[in-house]
Scaffold this motif. Structure first.
Motif, short mmCIF file in Angstrom:
data_model
loop_
_atom_site.label_atom_id
_atom_site.label_comp_id
_atom_site.label_asym_id
_atom_site.label_seq_id
_atom_site.Cartn_x
_atom_site.Cartn_y
_atom_site.Cartn_z
N ASP A 13 0.82 -1.21 0.00
CA ASP A 13 0.00 0.00 0.00
C ASP A 13 0.86 1.27 0.00
OD1 ASP A 13 -2.35 -1.47 -0.10
OD2 ASP A 13 -2.52 -1.58 2.07
N GLY A 14 1.94 1.26 -0.79
CA GLY A 14 2.76 2.45 -0.97
C GLY A 14 3.93 2.59 -0.01
N LYS A 15 4.06 1.76 1.02
CA LYS A 15 5.16 1.85 1.98
C LYS A 15 6.18 0.74 1.70
CE LYS A 15 6.45 1.88 6.77
NZ LYS A 15 6.16 1.38 8.09
N THR A 87 -5.00 -14.23 -4.27
CA THR A 87 -4.05 -13.31 -4.89
C THR A 87 -4.38 -13.15 -6.36
OG1 THR A 87 -2.52 -15.13 -5.38
CG2 THR A 87 -2.15 -13.91 -3.33
N GLN A 88 -4.08 -11.96 -6.87
CA GLN A 88 -4.24 -11.68 -8.29
C GLN A 88 -3.00 -10.91 -8.74
OE1 GLN A 88 -7.75 -9.48 -9.40
NE2 GLN A 88 -7.63 -10.25 -11.49
N VAL A 89 -2.20 -11.53 -9.59
CA VAL A 89 -0.93 -10.96 -10.05
C VAL A 89 -1.18 -9.96 -11.17
CG1 VAL A 89 1.27 -11.49 -11.17
CG2 VAL A 89 0.39 -12.99 -9.37
N THR A 90 -0.55 -8.78 -11.05
CA THR A 90 -0.64 -7.78 -12.10
C THR A 90 0.68 -7.65 -12.86
OG1 THR A 90 -0.10 -6.03 -10.51
CG2 THR A 90 -2.44 -6.47 -10.92
N ARG A 91 1.77 -8.14 -12.26
CA ARG A 91 3.08 -8.12 -12.94
C ARG A 91 3.92 -9.27 -12.40
NH1 ARG A 91 7.30 -5.16 -15.33
NH2 ARG A 91 9.31 -5.39 -14.28
N LEU A 92 4.53 -10.01 -13.32
CA LEU A 92 5.46 -11.07 -12.94
C LEU A 92 6.59 -11.05 -13.98
CD1 LEU A 92 4.61 -14.68 -11.84
CD2 LEU A 92 6.68 -14.10 -13.07
N ALA A 93 7.75 -10.55 -13.56
CA ALA A 93 8.92 -10.50 -14.43
C ALA A 93 10.08 -11.12 -13.66
CB ALA A 93 9.24 -9.06 -14.82
N LEU A 110 -6.28 -10.33 -1.86
CA LEU A 110 -7.73 -10.11 -1.73
C LEU A 110 -8.19 -10.71 -0.41
CD1 LEU A 110 -8.56 -11.25 -5.38
CD2 LEU A 110 -8.05 -8.94 -4.58
N LEU A 111 -8.56 -9.83 0.51
CA LEU A 111 -8.98 -10.21 1.86
C LEU A 111 -10.45 -9.85 2.03
CD1 LEU A 111 -5.89 -8.49 3.42
CD2 LEU A 111 -6.20 -10.95 3.37
N GLY A 112 -11.34 -10.71 1.56
CA GLY A 112 -12.76 -10.38 1.60
C GLY A 112 -13.02 -9.20 0.68
N ASP A 113 -13.53 -8.11 1.24
CA ASP A 113 -13.80 -6.91 0.46
C ASP A 113 -12.59 -5.98 0.36
OD1 ASP A 113 -16.40 -7.73 0.03
OD2 ASP A 113 -17.20 -6.64 1.77
N ALA A 114 -11.55 -6.25 1.14
CA ALA A 114 -10.36 -5.40 1.16
C ALA A 114 -9.33 -5.91 0.15
CB ALA A 114 -9.75 -5.37 2.55
N ILE A 115 -8.57 -4.97 -0.42
CA ILE A 115 -7.49 -5.29 -1.35
C ILE A 115 -6.22 -4.65 -0.84
CG2 ILE A 115 -6.59 -5.00 -3.69
CD1 ILE A 115 -9.48 -4.91 -4.68
N GLN A 116 -5.17 -5.48 -0.67
CA GLN A 116 -3.87 -4.97 -0.27
C GLN A 116 -2.94 -5.07 -1.47
OE1 GLN A 116 -1.18 -7.32 2.33
NE2 GLN A 116 -1.42 -5.59 3.72
N LYS A 117 -2.51 -3.91 -1.98
CA LYS A 117 -1.62 -3.88 -3.15
C LYS A 117 -0.19 -4.10 -2.67
CE LYS A 117 -4.48 -1.37 -6.30
NZ LYS A 117 -4.74 -2.52 -7.11
#
Length: 125
Positions: A13-15, A87-93, A110-117
């Motif tokens: 989440d940006g940190k 989990t849902q991968v958006t980049r794999l290099a 994906l944690l229920g309704d929450a999404i941790q990027k």
């Protein structure tokens, strides 16, 4: 397995946090297995045929399977209780050579309704 130095930068989440650990690795064509320890835990990362599995055993447990283009099931355990996550991968290099492995992995936890990027950049040599 050979001894290696593992550098992991994790952004949640940006940190961003970065750690460097001594570990062990086994590298073959298309397959990398990296094992290292953190405080109170052992982490195993296996890369095989563009699929990543991360397992953490220690003060809490985590098993995540990730493959680009798929929503994959995993689990997290705390104090003897386990819960399902996806989990849902958006980049794999990656870059896999005979003496080093580099992975850039971006995924949504994906944690229920929450999404941790989450973003992971791992380098083992």
């Amino acid at each position: 397995m050979q001894t290696c130095r593992v550098t992991i930068a994790t952004t949640i989440d940006g940190k961003t946090t970065e750690i460097v650990r001594e570990g062990k690795m086994s590298l073959q064509e298309g397959i990398a297995r990296i094992i290292y320890t953190e405080e109170n835990a052992e982490i195993t990362l296996v890369f095989n045929n563009r699929e990543v599995c991360i397992e953490r055993v220690g003060d809490y447990t985590m098993r995540l399977r990730m493959k680009k283009g798929e929503i994959c099931d995993g689990e997290i355990g705390i104090s003897g209780s386990t819960g399902r996550v996806q989990t849902q991968v958006t980049r794999l290099a990656y870059s896999l050579k005979n003496d080093s492995f580099m992975l850039s992995l971006h995924y949504d936890l994906l944690l229920g309704d929450a999404i941790q990027k989450t973003k992971i950049r791992l380098f083992a040599k």
